[in-house]
Design a protein around this motif. Structure first.
Motif, PDB file in Angstrom:
ATOM      1  N   ASP A  55      68.515  -8.290 -13.916  1.00  0.00           N
ATOM      2  CA  ASP A  55      70.040  -7.793 -15.174  1.00  0.00           C
ATOM      3  C   ASP A  55      69.501  -8.415 -16.220  1.00  0.00           C
ATOM      4  O   ASP A  55      69.751  -7.685 -16.967  1.00  0.00           O
ATOM      5  CB  ASP A  55      70.990  -8.758 -14.381  1.00  0.00           C
ATOM      6  N   GLU A  99      66.522  -4.837 -22.598  1.00  0.00           N
ATOM      7  CA  GLU A  99      65.807  -3.858 -22.798  1.00  0.00           C
ATOM      8  C   GLU A  99      66.464  -2.391 -23.527  1.00  0.00           C
ATOM      9  O   GLU A  99      66.533  -2.286 -24.443  1.00  0.00           O
ATOM     10  CB  GLU A  99      64.791  -3.328 -21.800  1.00  0.00           C
ATOM     11  N   GLY A 108      63.939   3.722 -19.568  1.00  0.00           N
ATOM     12  CA  GLY A 108      64.030   2.148 -19.597  1.00  0.00           C
ATOM     13  C   GLY A 108      62.931   1.611 -18.572  1.00  0.00           C
ATOM     14  O   GLY A 108      62.524   2.788 -18.686  1.00  0.00           O
ATOM     15  N   ASP A 142      67.925   8.554 -15.377  1.00  0.00           N
ATOM     16  CA  ASP A 142      68.172   7.773 -14.528  1.00  0.00           C
ATOM     17  C   ASP A 142      68.599   9.256 -13.574  1.00  0.00           C
ATOM     18  O   ASP A 142      68.937   9.696 -13.534  1.00  0.00           O
ATOM     19  CB  ASP A 142      69.700   7.379 -14.885  1.00  0.00           C
ATOM     20  N   ASP A 166      62.811  -1.883 -14.044  1.00  0.00           N
ATOM     21  CA  ASP A 166      64.366  -2.607 -13.428  1.00  0.00           C
ATOM     22  C   ASP A 166      65.681  -0.734 -13.734  1.00  0.00           C
ATOM     23  O   ASP A 166      66.584  -0.646 -12.913  1.00  0.00           O
ATOM     24  CB  ASP A 166      64.464  -3.617 -13.252  1.00  0.00           C
ATOM     25  N   HIS A 197      67.626   1.165 -16.462  1.00  0.00           N
ATOM     26  CA  HIS A 197      68.974   1.109 -17.617  1.00  0.00           C
ATOM     27  C   HIS A 197      69.705  -0.227 -17.331  1.00  0.00           C
ATOM     28  O   HIS A 197      70.359  -0.323 -16.556  1.00  0.00           O
ATOM     29  CB  HIS A 197      69.097   2.825 -17.739  1.00  0.00           C
ATOM     30  N   GLY A 198      69.807  -1.000 -18.691  1.00  0.00           N
ATOM     31  CA  GLY A 198      71.182  -1.235 -18.312  1.00  0.00           C
ATOM     32  C   GLY A 198      72.403  -0.462 -18.286  1.00  0.00           C
ATOM     33  O   GLY A 198      72.224  -0.221 -19.365  1.00  0.00           O
ATOM     34  N   LYS A 254      66.695  -5.842 -17.898  1.00  0.00           N
ATOM     35  CA  LYS A 254      67.542  -4.608 -18.457  1.00  0.00           C
ATOM     36  C   LYS A 254      68.435  -5.138 -19.418  1.00  0.00           C
ATOM     37  O   LYS A 254      68.607  -3.262 -20.668  1.00  0.00           O
ATOM     38  CB  LYS A 254      68.743  -4.390 -16.970  1.00  0.00           C
TER      39      LYS A 254
END
Length: 160
Positions: free
Chosen positions: A53, A59, A108, A77, A111, A113-114, A56
């Motif tokens: 977390d 980034e 991303g 995504d 992990d 995208h945030g 993300k």
């Protein structure tokens, strides 16, 4: 309309870089006459934060940092919309014709995208149900950008 491709992670493989460069160059050539490009490709280092977390979030902040407020953001995504090459070309053409100055495609890190990237995106795009390494996803995206430019210009590259 300018195109930006911002990717977390650097291409380490010379062959992937060569193919990416080839399609970016082709896109710039094909897009120039129809108001698309040039493409600006930027690579960001992967985050070194402890948790997924936190990585993300870090980034996402760096991906969004230098984008103008009016940039149309497309986040790649796996849960995004899967579209045909023709529909992808239509979307680019509509954004260009709608006076969008810049369209940014965001790839991303490992992990994903945030939340801030997904919230900021005008479109989330899936390249398909298969999992692709990030370098290969970049190649596929660049080829599709080139293909979209040829579709919009009536070039025979796309023969569907």
């Amino acid at each position: 309309m300018r195109i930006s491709l911002l990717a977390v992670g650097k291409l380490k493989d010379a062959e992937e870089r060569a193919i990416s460069d080839r399609y970016a160059k082709r896109f710039n050539g094909a897009g120039r006459s129809i108001g698309l490009g040039p493409i600006d490709i930027r690579e960001l280092n992967e985050s070194r934060q402890a948790s997924a977390d936190e990585r993300k979030q870090d980034e996402a902040a760096r991906l969004l940092k230098d984008l103008a407020a009016d940039t149309f953001i497309v986040a790649l995504d796996p849960a995004g919309k899967s579209v045909s090459s023709e529909a992808f070309a239509r979307t680019l053409g509509e954004k260009r014709d709608g006076a969008v100055k810049t369209c940014a495609f965001l790839i991303g890190g490992p992990d994903g995208h945030g939340a801030q990237v997904l919230k900021s995106a005008g479109m989330t795009l899936s390249l398909g149900a298969l999992t692709l390494p990030h370098g290969l996803a970049r190649v596929v995206l660049l080829e599709q950008l080139y293909r979209a430019a040829t579709i919009l210009s009536g070039h025979p590259y796309h023969r569907a």
